[in-house]
Design an enzyme around this catalytic site. Structure first.
Site, PDB file in Angstrom:
ATOM      1  CE1 TYR A  93      -2.353   3.496   1.520  1.00 44.90           C
ATOM      2  CE2 TYR A  93      -4.170   1.944   1.354  1.00 44.90           C
ATOM      3  CZ  TYR A  93      -3.703   3.237   1.465  1.00 44.90           C
ATOM      4  OH  TYR A  93      -4.594   4.280   1.528  1.00 44.90           O
TER       5      TYR A  93
ATOM      6  CE1 TYR B  87       4.340   2.806   1.808  1.00 43.62           C
ATOM      7  CE2 TYR B  87       5.997   4.524   2.113  1.00 43.62           C
ATOM      8  CZ  TYR B  87       5.577   3.352   1.504  1.00 43.62           C
ATOM      9  OH  TYR B  87       6.405   2.719   0.609  1.00 43.62           O
TER      10      TYR B  87
ATOM     11  CB  THR C  33       9.781   2.878   2.032  1.00 41.91           C
ATOM     12  OG1 THR C  33       9.776   4.293   1.792  1.00 41.91           O
ATOM     13  CG2 THR C  33       9.169   2.648   3.414  1.00 41.91           C
TER      14      THR C  33
END
Length: 281
Positions: free
Chosen positions: A63, A127, A103
């Protein structure tokens, strides 16, 4: 013949892997979109993995809508944390090689030097929190996993900064781009090749690795590079992040140190300008 499962097949990285796959016919490639590998439904996910029965998993599915994530916390954590935990557990039980993509948003952005794999993690948005939780439980469930942290991913596929800039620079006479967030872009085709190089390598050294293209730039400088290559007439104005508020905070500095992956897997990491040129070509 080894079977490689690629999750998130229609995303930027999955799409670039599908371009490279025909050059590696020694593998049986399975490109699974969100209907074939359902990261937001854990019961389905377990049986889907068992049905595919891969030897290697490239977990590129995630996501990634950073701003929307702020208001969809449960869904974000299911996909980026719980699904990753389940995949890692499956990989350990079935002796499957797992490369999971993470990330630079696991960092808070307060560093002033390039971040290596041991740098302190402290996400500043939902996130980033979900991706860090995924990393932690991935290695807890399966210490043999490889995790690759990347940043500012773009590609000729999907939605990304480069394609947005190309469109806006053709539509408008002037655009504003933030100039106080520093990092380095990643051409998804380069990362895809690096992942295959790791599988092709004679060694498997688990743990966390960083990968992005070489260069230290702001989004504004990145936009100027895009303007130059596209020969656009649009004026590109640098603005502070404070002038462009978003629901999710971004790290102001998240340049990744790539020494580890270059040393361990003897990888050449291209400069961002060369890779940007390649995408334009």
């Amino acid at each position: 013949m080894k079977k490689i499962l690629v999750t998130g097949a229609t995303g930027q990285l999955g799409s670039e892997l599908s371009v490279l796959a025909p050059s590696y016919p020694q593998y049986d490639w399975v490109f699974a979109d969100r209907t074939q590998i359902t990261l937001d439904n854990l019961e389905m996910l377990q049986s889907q993995l068992e049905a595919i029965c891969p030897d290697v998993i490239f977990n590129c599915g995630a996501y990634t809508a950073v701003d929307k994530a702020e208001s969809e916390k449960d869904l974000v954590f299911t996909v980026n944390h719980l699904a990753v935990e389940l995949i890692a557990k499956y990989a350990r039980e079935k002796n499957v090689r797992l490369i999971h993509v993470s990330t630079d948003y696991v960092f808070d952005g307060t560093s002033s030097i390039a971040l290596d794999e041991k740098a302190e993690t402290k996400p500043i948005n939902v996130y980033g929190e979900s991706k860090l939780a995924g990393e932690i439980d991935c290695l807890k469930e399966n210490p043999e996993s490889i995790i690759i942290r990347t940043s500012w991913v773009y590609s000729k596929f999907g939605n990304n900064f480069v394609k947005t800039m190309q469109r806006l620079m053709q539509e408008r006479e002037e655009i504003n781009v933030v100039n106080d967030q520093i990092g380095s872009p990643t051409y998804a085709a380069d990362l895809a090749k690096a992942m295959i190089d790791i599988i092709e390598s004679s060694k498997w050294i688990p743990g966390i690795y960083n990968y992005s293209n070489e260069g230290e730039i702001s989004w504004h400088e990145f936009a100027l590079g895009i303007k130059e290559l596209g020969d656009y007439n649009c004026k590109v104005v640098g603005i502070p992040s404070s002038a462009y508020p978003t629901p999710a905070k971004r790290p102001s500095y998240s340049l990744l140190d790539k020494k580890k992956i270059k040393t361990v897997y003897n990888l050449e990491v291209p400069n961002y300008k060369d890779s940007l040129r390649k995408m334009f070509a």
